[in-house]
Design a protein around this motif. Sequence first.
Motif, PDB file in Angstrom:
ATOM      1  N   PRO A   1     -43.923 -49.178  -5.112  1.00 20.18           N
ATOM      2  CA  PRO A   1     -43.951 -49.537  -6.538  1.00 20.18           C
ATOM      3  C   PRO A   1     -42.793 -49.964  -7.157  1.00 20.18           C
ATOM      4  N   GLY A   2     -41.645 -49.878  -6.494  1.00 18.85           N
ATOM      5  CA  GLY A   2     -40.382 -50.394  -7.067  1.00 18.85           C
ATOM      6  C   GLY A   2     -40.461 -51.806  -6.795  1.00 18.85           C
ATOM      7  N   LEU A   3     -41.106 -52.530  -5.666  1.00 22.50           N
ATOM      8  CA  LEU A   3     -41.464 -53.847  -5.272  1.00 22.50           C
ATOM      9  C   LEU A   3     -42.385 -54.465  -6.474  1.00 22.50           C
ATOM     10  N   ALA A   4     -43.386 -53.671  -6.523  1.00 23.72           N
ATOM     11  CA  ALA A   4     -44.335 -54.120  -7.658  1.00 23.72           C
ATOM     12  C   ALA A   4     -43.880 -54.409  -8.851  1.00 23.72           C
ATOM     13  N   PHE A   5     -42.891 -53.615  -9.619  1.00 26.49           N
ATOM     14  CA  PHE A   5     -41.903 -53.715 -10.771  1.00 26.49           C
ATOM     15  C   PHE A   5     -41.298 -55.172 -10.739  1.00 26.49           C
ATOM     16  N   PHE A   6     -40.574 -55.013  -9.626  1.00 26.83           N
ATOM     17  CA  PHE A   6     -39.496 -56.333  -9.114  1.00 26.83           C
ATOM     18  C   PHE A   6     -40.335 -57.513  -9.169  1.00 26.83           C
ATOM     19  N   TYR A   7     -41.330 -57.756  -8.432  1.00 29.27           N
ATOM     20  CA  TYR A   7     -42.116 -58.796  -8.307  1.00 29.27           C
ATOM     21  C   TYR A   7     -43.015 -58.993  -9.613  1.00 29.27           C
ATOM     22  N   GLY A   8     -43.415 -57.868 -10.389  1.00 28.58           N
ATOM     23  CA  GLY A   8     -44.315 -57.846 -11.502  1.00 28.58           C
ATOM     24  C   GLY A   8     -43.608 -58.635 -12.710  1.00 28.58           C
ATOM     25  N   GLY A   9     -42.322 -58.410 -12.946  1.00 22.21           N
ATOM     26  CA  GLY A   9     -41.579 -58.784 -14.037  1.00 22.21           C
ATOM     27  C   GLY A   9     -41.349 -60.149 -13.699  1.00 22.21           C
ATOM     28  N   LEU A  10     -40.953 -60.644 -12.601  1.00 23.78           N
ATOM     29  CA  LEU A  10     -41.100 -62.134 -12.352  1.00 23.78           C
ATOM     30  C   LEU A  10     -41.955 -63.021 -12.536  1.00 23.78           C
ATOM     31  N   VAL A  11     -43.116 -62.712 -12.671  1.00 25.21           N
ATOM     32  CA  VAL A  11     -44.292 -63.536 -12.773  1.00 25.21           C
ATOM     33  C   VAL A  11     -44.419 -63.728 -14.123  1.00 25.21           C
ATOM     34  N   LYS A  12     -45.430 -64.641 -14.818  1.00 20.91           N
ATOM     35  CA  LYS A  12     -45.679 -64.883 -15.899  1.00 20.91           C
ATOM     36  C   LYS A  12     -46.540 -63.656 -16.555  1.00 20.91           C
ATOM     37  N   ALA A  13     -46.428 -63.232 -17.737  1.00 22.52           N
ATOM     38  CA  ALA A  13     -47.164 -62.140 -18.349  1.00 22.52           C
ATOM     39  C   ALA A  13     -48.581 -62.054 -17.934  1.00 22.52           C
ATOM     40  N   LYS A  14     -49.622 -63.142 -18.044  1.00 22.52           N
ATOM     41  CA  LYS A  14     -50.811 -63.155 -17.560  1.00 22.52           C
ATOM     42  C   LYS A  14     -51.286 -63.065 -16.006  1.00 22.52           C
ATOM     43  N   SER A  15     -50.053 -62.814 -15.235  1.00 23.09           N
ATOM     44  CA  SER A  15     -50.351 -62.713 -13.744  1.00 23.09           C
ATOM     45  C   SER A  15     -49.762 -61.443 -13.362  1.00 23.09           C
ATOM     46  N   VAL A  16     -49.112 -60.441 -14.391  1.00 24.17           N
ATOM     47  CA  VAL A  16     -48.470 -59.175 -13.662  1.00 24.17           C
ATOM     48  C   VAL A  16     -49.364 -58.356 -13.166  1.00 24.17           C
TER      49      VAL A  16
ATOM     50  N   PRO B   1     -37.529 -59.473 -17.547  1.00 26.33           N
ATOM     51  CA  PRO B   1     -36.581 -59.028 -16.738  1.00 26.33           C
ATOM     52  C   PRO B   1     -36.222 -57.457 -16.537  1.00 26.33           C
ATOM     53  N   PRO B   2     -36.586 -56.872 -17.907  1.00 26.48           N
ATOM     54  CA  PRO B   2     -36.355 -55.180 -17.675  1.00 26.48           C
ATOM     55  C   PRO B   2     -37.161 -54.565 -16.455  1.00 26.48           C
ATOM     56  N   PHE B   3     -38.328 -55.418 -16.173  1.00 24.27           N
ATOM     57  CA  PHE B   3     -39.323 -54.715 -15.082  1.00 24.27           C
ATOM     58  C   PHE B   3     -38.488 -55.275 -13.766  1.00 24.27           C
ATOM     59  N   VAL B   4     -37.900 -56.235 -13.763  1.00 26.31           N
ATOM     60  CA  VAL B   4     -36.954 -56.832 -12.643  1.00 26.31           C
ATOM     61  C   VAL B   4     -35.872 -55.862 -12.234  1.00 26.31           C
ATOM     62  N   LEU B   5     -35.266 -55.532 -13.145  1.00 23.70           N
ATOM     63  CA  LEU B   5     -34.175 -54.679 -13.006  1.00 23.70           C
ATOM     64  C   LEU B   5     -34.701 -53.140 -12.638  1.00 23.70           C
ATOM     65  N   LEU B   6     -35.794 -52.461 -13.274  1.00 24.96           N
ATOM     66  CA  LEU B   6     -36.238 -51.058 -12.916  1.00 24.96           C
ATOM     67  C   LEU B   6     -36.683 -51.202 -11.602  1.00 24.96           C
ATOM     68  N   GLY B   7     -37.387 -52.522 -11.140  1.00 26.57           N
ATOM     69  CA  GLY B   7     -37.624 -52.528  -9.703  1.00 26.57           C
ATOM     70  C   GLY B   7     -36.567 -52.731  -8.774  1.00 26.57           C
ATOM     71  N   ALA B   8     -35.665 -53.411  -8.994  1.00 21.31           N
ATOM     72  CA  ALA B   8     -34.260 -53.294  -8.143  1.00 21.31           C
ATOM     73  C   ALA B   8     -34.060 -51.895  -8.005  1.00 21.31           C
ATOM     74  N   GLY B   9     -33.957 -51.229  -9.173  1.00 18.44           N
ATOM     75  CA  GLY B   9     -33.213 -49.957  -8.968  1.00 18.44           C
ATOM     76  C   GLY B   9     -33.906 -49.015  -8.212  1.00 18.44           C
TER      77      GLY B   9
ATOM     78  N   VAL C   1     -31.648 -61.040 -13.870  1.00 19.46           N
ATOM     79  CA  VAL C   1     -32.449 -61.417 -12.675  1.00 19.46           C
ATOM     80  C   VAL C   1     -31.513 -61.560 -11.482  1.00 19.46           C
ATOM     81  N   GLY C   2     -30.550 -62.466 -11.604  1.00 17.15           N
ATOM     82  CA  GLY C   2     -29.504 -62.512 -10.562  1.00 17.15           C
ATOM     83  C   GLY C   2     -29.056 -61.213 -10.183  1.00 17.15           C
ATOM     84  N   ALA C   3     -28.571 -60.378 -11.151  1.00 15.17           N
ATOM     85  CA  ALA C   3     -28.045 -59.161 -10.639  1.00 15.17           C
ATOM     86  C   ALA C   3     -28.834 -58.306  -9.958  1.00 15.17           C
ATOM     87  N   ALA C   4     -30.121 -58.374 -10.252  1.00 17.55           N
ATOM     88  CA  ALA C   4     -31.206 -57.536  -9.419  1.00 17.55           C
ATOM     89  C   ALA C   4     -31.442 -58.260  -8.111  1.00 17.55           C
ATOM     90  N   SER C   5     -31.515 -59.495  -8.190  1.00 17.71           N
ATOM     91  CA  SER C   5     -31.762 -60.460  -6.951  1.00 17.71           C
ATOM     92  C   SER C   5     -30.736 -60.127  -5.970  1.00 17.71           C
TER      93      SER C   5
END
Length: 424
Positions: free
Chosen positions: A21-36, A217-225, A278-282
């Motif tokens: 699920p963390g990966l889902a948030f990480f990846y989900g935040g990186l795509v466009k809004a209509k593909s999350v 990006p908040p999704f990306v940070l949440l996913g990375a955490g 996003v760089g910090a998370a990556s």
Amino acid sequence: MDQGNTAFILIAAALVLLMTPGLAFFYGGLVKAKSVISMMMMSFGAMGLMGVLWVLYGYSIAFPSTAEGATQVPWTIDFTNFGLASVLETPEGAAYPPLAFVAFQATFAIITVALVSGAIADRAKFGAWMVFAAIWATVVYFPVASWVFNFGLADDGSFSYGGWITHGMQDVFGVGAIDFAGGTAVHINAGAAALALALVLGKRVGFQKGAHVPHNPPFVLLGAGLLWFGWFGFNAGSELAADNTAALAFVNTIAAPAAALLAWLIVEKIKDGKPTSVGAASGAVAGLVAITPACASLTPVWAIVLGLVAGAVCALAIELKFKLGFDDSLDVVGIHLVGGLIGTLYLGIFANGSGLIYSGSLTQLLVQAIAAFAVMIYSFVLAFIIGFAVDKTIGFRVKNEDEIAGIDTVVHGEEGYVLSDTRG
């Protein structure tokens, strides 16, 4: 039976499951809004699919029963253990129930398959992805897990090393490859498959540098955490005991990603002028990837050095897709394949006891390279064949107009963000 170690393994398994699920948030935040939704569903689809396949036959391929000390051939199926039939009871004298180990390794299978999906974001059909995932797991992940981990269940209830990458190469070279928690089986494996799928599906519409930006990006940070939190189970849990080795792996799982995070931000600042969230998370994820095979074999100082190297190199490696012309949507290749290679090969120089700086020998580096490139080539070739077959039969990619519009409503009939309800 040691109830403390049993609890440790079960808690570690739960932590690793949380990574998906963390990966889902990480990846989900990186795509466009209509593909999350599409992106996150590929991770959740992997949870459902792998959870079932692992119980039915995945474990019997990855961990066939073996006599103590025996080396398994590279592709073995234990036909006596379909549906986990032979591990339902705990043998007398066992340190923990075999089912605890089954559960722990099931979560590895889930996250490995989910990782691959990041390369095909914004343009893949969900059904085709599920078909690919089932076949790839069966012919690639389950066998490779056996090559690397394969703690075969011996007659006395203990687990003995049997994989050719670890035990087998030790018989030949005097040292086996070190992969404590899955640098080859998980990250190089998934990264190579991701590259293959990116080539099969081709580039997204309008693919060019700067054309696709993270929508959340908040999704990306949440996913990375969540990933970092779960990774303590991934790395420390691989010791299968709450001891000093697990503690070392735990500390290195703090140190390496922290250093990688800083290194990525420094590269961003020098290269682009601004450090990004996003760089910090990556960067943190790149460090986590690199330390995975090495977490129990490095001093914390060398773990920091590894993190600095991985963070800086992976920050540069994600640009390769623009130079070489393949569309790895969410940089699975640049982070997981490259990071996995760095962490695996780094051990050849700095591994406690057997690395070059301690032993004066290049043998450890040789076996690390054999392990890394064997898994990479095997995974890439078979993933390309499977992906190509799926594409030519049922079709792997959505229509261009659906991709441009966003595939959530087309594939799943849902929207990630409903800002106003205009329905009757």
